[in-house]
Design a protein around this motif. Sequence first.
Motif, short mmCIF file in Angstrom:
data_model
loop_
_atom_site.label_atom_id
_atom_site.label_comp_id
_atom_site.label_asym_id
_atom_site.label_seq_id
_atom_site.Cartn_x
_atom_site.Cartn_y
_atom_site.Cartn_z
N ASN A 178 0.85 -1.18 0.00
CA ASN A 178 0.00 0.00 0.00
C ASN A 178 0.89 1.24 0.00
O ASN A 178 1.82 1.34 0.79
CB ASN A 178 -0.89 -0.01 1.25
CG ASN A 178 -2.01 1.01 1.14
OD1 ASN A 178 -1.89 1.99 0.41
ND2 ASN A 178 -3.10 0.77 1.86
N GLY A 179 0.60 2.15 -0.86
CA GLY A 179 1.41 3.36 -0.94
C GLY A 179 1.02 4.42 0.05
O GLY A 179 1.48 5.56 -0.08
N ASP A 180 0.19 4.10 1.01
CA ASP A 180 -0.27 5.06 2.01
C ASP A 180 0.82 5.25 3.05
O ASP A 180 1.02 4.42 3.94
CB ASP A 180 -1.56 4.54 2.65
CG ASP A 180 -2.25 5.62 3.48
OD1 ASP A 180 -1.55 6.56 3.94
OD2 ASP A 180 -3.47 5.49 3.70
N LYS A 181 1.56 6.36 2.96
CA LYS A 181 2.65 6.61 3.88
C LYS A 181 2.17 6.84 5.31
O LYS A 181 2.82 6.46 6.27
CB LYS A 181 3.47 7.82 3.41
CG LYS A 181 4.13 7.62 2.05
CD LYS A 181 5.09 6.43 2.09
CE LYS A 181 5.80 6.25 0.75
NZ LYS A 181 6.69 5.05 0.76
N GLN A 182 1.01 7.50 5.45
CA GLN A 182 0.49 7.72 6.80
C GLN A 182 0.14 6.39 7.48
O GLN A 182 0.38 6.21 8.68
CB GLN A 182 -0.76 8.60 6.73
CG GLN A 182 -0.46 10.06 6.42
CD GLN A 182 -1.72 10.90 6.42
OE1 GLN A 182 -2.56 10.80 5.51
NE2 GLN A 182 -1.87 11.73 7.44
N LEU A 183 -0.41 5.46 6.69
CA LEU A 183 -0.75 4.16 7.27
C LEU A 183 0.53 3.40 7.66
O LEU A 183 0.57 2.74 8.70
CB LEU A 183 -1.56 3.34 6.26
CG LEU A 183 -2.05 1.97 6.75
CD1 LEU A 183 -2.89 2.10 8.01
CD2 LEU A 183 -2.82 1.25 5.64
N ASP A 217 -9.74 13.65 7.42
CA ASP A 217 -10.31 12.99 6.23
C ASP A 217 -11.49 12.14 6.68
O ASP A 217 -11.32 11.00 7.14
CB ASP A 217 -9.24 12.13 5.55
CG ASP A 217 -9.74 11.51 4.26
OD1 ASP A 217 -10.92 11.72 3.91
OD2 ASP A 217 -8.94 10.77 3.61
N ALA A 218 -12.70 12.72 6.57
CA ALA A 218 -13.89 12.03 7.08
C ALA A 218 -14.15 10.74 6.33
O ALA A 218 -14.76 9.79 6.87
CB ALA A 218 -15.11 12.95 6.98
N GLY A 219 -13.67 10.61 5.11
CA GLY A 219 -13.93 9.41 4.34
C GLY A 219 -12.95 8.28 4.59
O GLY A 219 -13.14 7.16 4.09
N TRP A 220 -11.91 8.58 5.33
CA TRP A 220 -10.90 7.53 5.55
C TRP A 220 -11.27 6.67 6.75
O TRP A 220 -11.68 7.18 7.80
CB TRP A 220 -9.53 8.18 5.78
CG TRP A 220 -8.43 7.16 6.04
CD1 TRP A 220 -7.75 6.47 5.10
CD2 TRP A 220 -7.94 6.75 7.32
NE1 TRP A 220 -6.85 5.63 5.69
CE2 TRP A 220 -6.94 5.78 7.08
CE3 TRP A 220 -8.25 7.09 8.63
CZ2 TRP A 220 -6.24 5.17 8.10
CZ3 TRP A 220 -7.55 6.48 9.66
CH2 TRP A 220 -6.55 5.51 9.38
#
Length: 781
Positions: free
Chosen positions: A170-175, A201-204
């Motif tokens: 996953n390219g999500d650095k925050q995750l 980010d309400a959709g996350w």
Amino acid sequence: MKSSLVAISAAVVVATLVTGLKDRAALQERFGLGSAGKPAPELMMMGRIKPTDASAGNPEFNAQLVADKIEAITSPSPPAPGAREPDAAAPQPAAPQTVAQPAPVTPPIVSAPPAPQQAAAPAQPAVDESALRYFASRGDKVRLQAEISRLQALYPNWVPPADPLAVPQNGDKQLEAMWQLYSDGRYAELRKAVADRQAADAGWQPPADLLDRLDVAEARARLVNASDLKQYATVVDIAAATPSLLTCSEVDVLWRVAEAFIQTERAQRGQDAYTYILKNCANPAERQATVEKASTLLAYQPMQALLTLERPAADGSKEFDAIRDNLTRRFMAEGNDDPKLVIAPDYIARLEKLAETGGLASDALLLGWYQLRRNNDADAEKWFRAARAKQDSAAASQGLALALIARKAPEEAEDVMFRWRADSEDATSTYLAATANLMALQPPADLAEDVLHRIATEVIARKYVPTAQQFGWYARSLNQFQTAARWFETALAWKSDDEPSAYGLVITREQLSDRKAVLDLQRAWAGRSSRITNLEDTSSLIPNAVTPPPEKGTLAAQQPAAQPTQNPPTEPLPAERRITLQPGSQVVVRAARPAMETVTVPRGPRQTRGCSTTIDAGQLKPADALSRGWCLMDINRPMEAISAFEAALQSPTRKVREDAAYGQSLAYLRAGLSGNAAVAATKAPQNRQRAAELQVAILADRALSAFDAGRYRETLIYLDQRAQLQQERIDLMVLRGYCYLNLKMYGDATRIFEAAAATGSRDAARGLADVRNVTHPDVND
């Protein structure tokens, strides 16, 4: 016809594949693609312990692609729908494999409702493998295996990928940063990071696996914290609410849960937890540590049950051989605490070998206490002596002293414990018990003045009644009635209801003609002691009982009942007159040795015939040996008579044994061995008259021997003891006078010589002249 058969066959294959996709494990098994040799993951549920099946998949195999290719080859035909009937029957043989559930490994530990994820569901939810990929990328094998075990427990049909790194990241650095916080154990920061991102980010939505893992990690932290704080009920509650913690990958949690059960008086549940580890977990170091931890919490018998789960090693040895010596020591220590616990002979033999070859004093100590608690005094003494030889300590000395007291050797026990008397309360009580038993010996022990002084000092400092009482009886045996009275009074001041001390005091006051003190004691003890009130058995000169040795673990120094009303004795046994020999004295006056007193023994006629020859008395009958002994005494061969009387002592007839012991004592006296004579007199009971005669003769002989050796104080002690039993003869009065003269007690010497000279004794007259020569040399010139 041929095309129809092909169509039917294709339909069957398609149906099989479609059905197999619904049960991937069965499909893998059917096609031989599963890893049957891989061990099942382990999960110890608080309500049940349930391993699950899992197989490693082959990433090259795509069942859906195979089905699509088969469908492309075959064309749809009318018989195809009809083929569904055999299609439905095709997968039936595999059905039991897909629905069968393995039986629980161990009994339930606590009752808890099944976890929600274990409820039957028509379809498995998607498995979040993000944590798996993260741990693999970090090379964290421990966490990776723990994650695999957790996912297999939650999703029984899930198959871990052969290479987690092959799955696209996953390219999500925050995750990724959140997983890093989780890996570092910074759970509070992780919670904050999740909340901050959801606010921005309400959709996350965070991955469900991350939240599950965070919940479990926080639960583990709370459990460890509760365990460290000894909040054992909380430990059990957290474990019951978080069953995913109870796996072999979390063996530390399992150890803490086992301890919590035992500390909350559920030892069987704790044993079950240790049993689960030994049955299911394979790490050798963790298995060994499990046994070591269990041995500190479980008793001997439950530990034997755990040791039956030991696995053989590859070299033929046993799995726990490396820790068996320490286990043996732990079991023997438990046996020392519980005298009813029987330790297996193998453990005892193993510890004996360690004590003999290992050189540790502690091993010999364990054996000594174990034998002592089971009244094997000889074996206990052996091991305590071995321990003291390696390292002289308070524990070894205390154990040896207790063994010596048990076998009636209190003099050595007192000497052994004197150095360690103040080490602990147990050591003090052991020393005091040794002193009480020493002072109570009959006949009284011949103690050196320094030993008496140190015993008296400790008794007074500790206010120990039993030894103070025995000091009173000891002083009476030395004819020192004033000293005896002071010790009895001191014992009563410390413990006012000590009846033996009161009885000793009343008979001592009676002998001192102190009628007022006697009447006061009789009034004070009226209704409590008939022998004091009536002065029964006033001829008794020995105490009623001997102080028993204290037991290990129950030793306690006796506390005084009251403060003394008068000053206790400050010297061990002060006589009415202190005898002090001045240093550098040049006066040594020898008295003519009085004749050995004759003891008249009424006996029947004896035949002297045949005793002039030398034969082995051991070959004679006891009665004949007795006659030969008396015969040898008549012809003045006492050393041979001693052997004859010894043979007669083996007689089953009591009268023969009494006569033999009496005769042997006389033979020793004639040979000048008064110490042996005293021992011989105890080999068979004697009547009062004979016992008195022997004691008088033995004391007289000891007094003469002590005088010849220049031990004048000791001579006076023996003369005092003899005078208590029989009126002193004139020759012994002269001997007493010369003792006083040599000790420069000229007044006492003059008084004794004058009294003896009044009877016409020439030796006494010479004694008076010797006194004048020493005290008035100028007048005599």
